[in-house]
Scaffold this motif. Structure first.
Motif, PDB file in Angstrom:
ATOM      1  N   UNK A  52      37.082  48.848  28.001  1.00 53.21           N
ATOM      2  CA  UNK A  52      35.685  48.660  27.615  1.00 53.21           C
ATOM      3  C   UNK A  52      35.325  47.180  27.514  1.00 53.21           C
ATOM      4  N   UNK A  53      36.223  46.380  26.974  1.00 54.06           N
ATOM      5  CA  UNK A  53      35.944  44.946  26.853  1.00 54.06           C
ATOM      6  C   UNK A  53      35.924  44.266  28.224  1.00 54.06           C
ATOM      7  N   UNK A  54      36.803  44.695  29.119  1.00 59.43           N
ATOM      8  CA  UNK A  54      36.840  44.140  30.469  1.00 59.43           C
ATOM      9  C   UNK A  54      35.544  44.478  31.205  1.00 59.43           C
ATOM     10  N   UNK A  55      35.144  45.741  31.122  1.00 60.42           N
ATOM     11  CA  UNK A  55      33.898  46.158  31.766  1.00 60.42           C
ATOM     12  C   UNK A  55      32.704  45.488  31.101  1.00 60.42           C
ATOM     13  N   UNK A  65      39.153  38.728  31.895  1.00 59.05           N
ATOM     14  CA  UNK A  65      40.509  38.335  31.532  1.00 59.05           C
ATOM     15  C   UNK A  65      41.485  39.026  32.483  1.00 59.05           C
ATOM     16  N   UNK A  66      42.674  38.478  32.593  1.00 56.14           N
ATOM     17  CA  UNK A  66      43.701  39.080  33.440  1.00 56.14           C
ATOM     18  C   UNK A  66      44.205  40.356  32.790  1.00 56.14           C
ATOM     19  N   UNK A  67      44.366  41.381  33.616  1.00 56.56           N
ATOM     20  CA  UNK A  67      44.846  42.665  33.103  1.00 56.56           C
ATOM     21  C   UNK A  67      46.347  42.564  32.868  1.00 56.56           C
ATOM     22  N   UNK A  68      46.834  43.116  31.744  1.00 57.51           N
ATOM     23  CA  UNK A  68      48.277  43.053  31.462  1.00 57.51           C
ATOM     24  C   UNK A  68      49.087  43.836  32.505  1.00 57.51           C
TER      25      UNK A  68
END
Length: 152
Positions: A52-55, A65-68
């Motif tokens: 949700x924060x990425x979207x 941000x880079x996805x883990x």
């Protein structure tokens, strides 16, 4: 809630149900894996918040941000029911603040994702779908622990 555009109404409903599922879940599966391999409820909720924060960043045209790498797991400080709930509520609030007041025209605005161009409405629909999917996982964990009630 009925006067909201469809994708926002769906997202708001999914956020509400996910929160109710978290609240209804016993403390144990927030920090302990069922069977030693399953993700914890904290891991699931943490992933939901990251998505949700990425979207949300994409919807606001902010840098992503880079996805883990690998399976997303909650940090140690989010492995309690209270901490997980608070983190989820903050994330839900941020995404609702982002979409609050959007019209159908606002939802049609194009955004760029890691998979190409889409629109804001699709991103809201995806978040709702993702929340429902993981809500089902939490419901299954609840049944494994003897709770087969509906908590919505």
């Amino acid at each position: 809630m009925s006067d909201l555009p469809g994708p926002i109404k769906s997202l708001k409903g999914a956020l509400t149900i996910f929160e109710k599922d978290l609240e209804a879940t016993l403390d144990l599966p927030f920090y302990e894996s069922i069977g030693g391999k399953a993700r914890t409820v904290s891991d699931i909720a943490y992933e939901v918040c990251l998505v949700n924060d990425h979207i949300g960043r994409s919807l606001r045209s902010e840098p992503l941000f880079d996805w883990p790498e690998g399976w997303v797991t909650a940090p140690d400080d989010l492995r309690t029911k209270e901490a997980t709930l608070a983190f989820f509520k903050e994330s839900a609030s941020r995404i609702l603040e982002t979409v609050e007041g959007w019209s159908d025209e606002d939802l049609a605005v194009k955004v760029l994702t890691e998979h190409g161009e889409t629109d804001r409405a699709e991103r809201c629909r995806f978040m709702a779908l993702h929340l429902w999917y993981h809500s089902g996982q939490i419901n299954y964990i609840q049944t494994l622990l003897g709770d087969d009630d509906w908590h919505w």
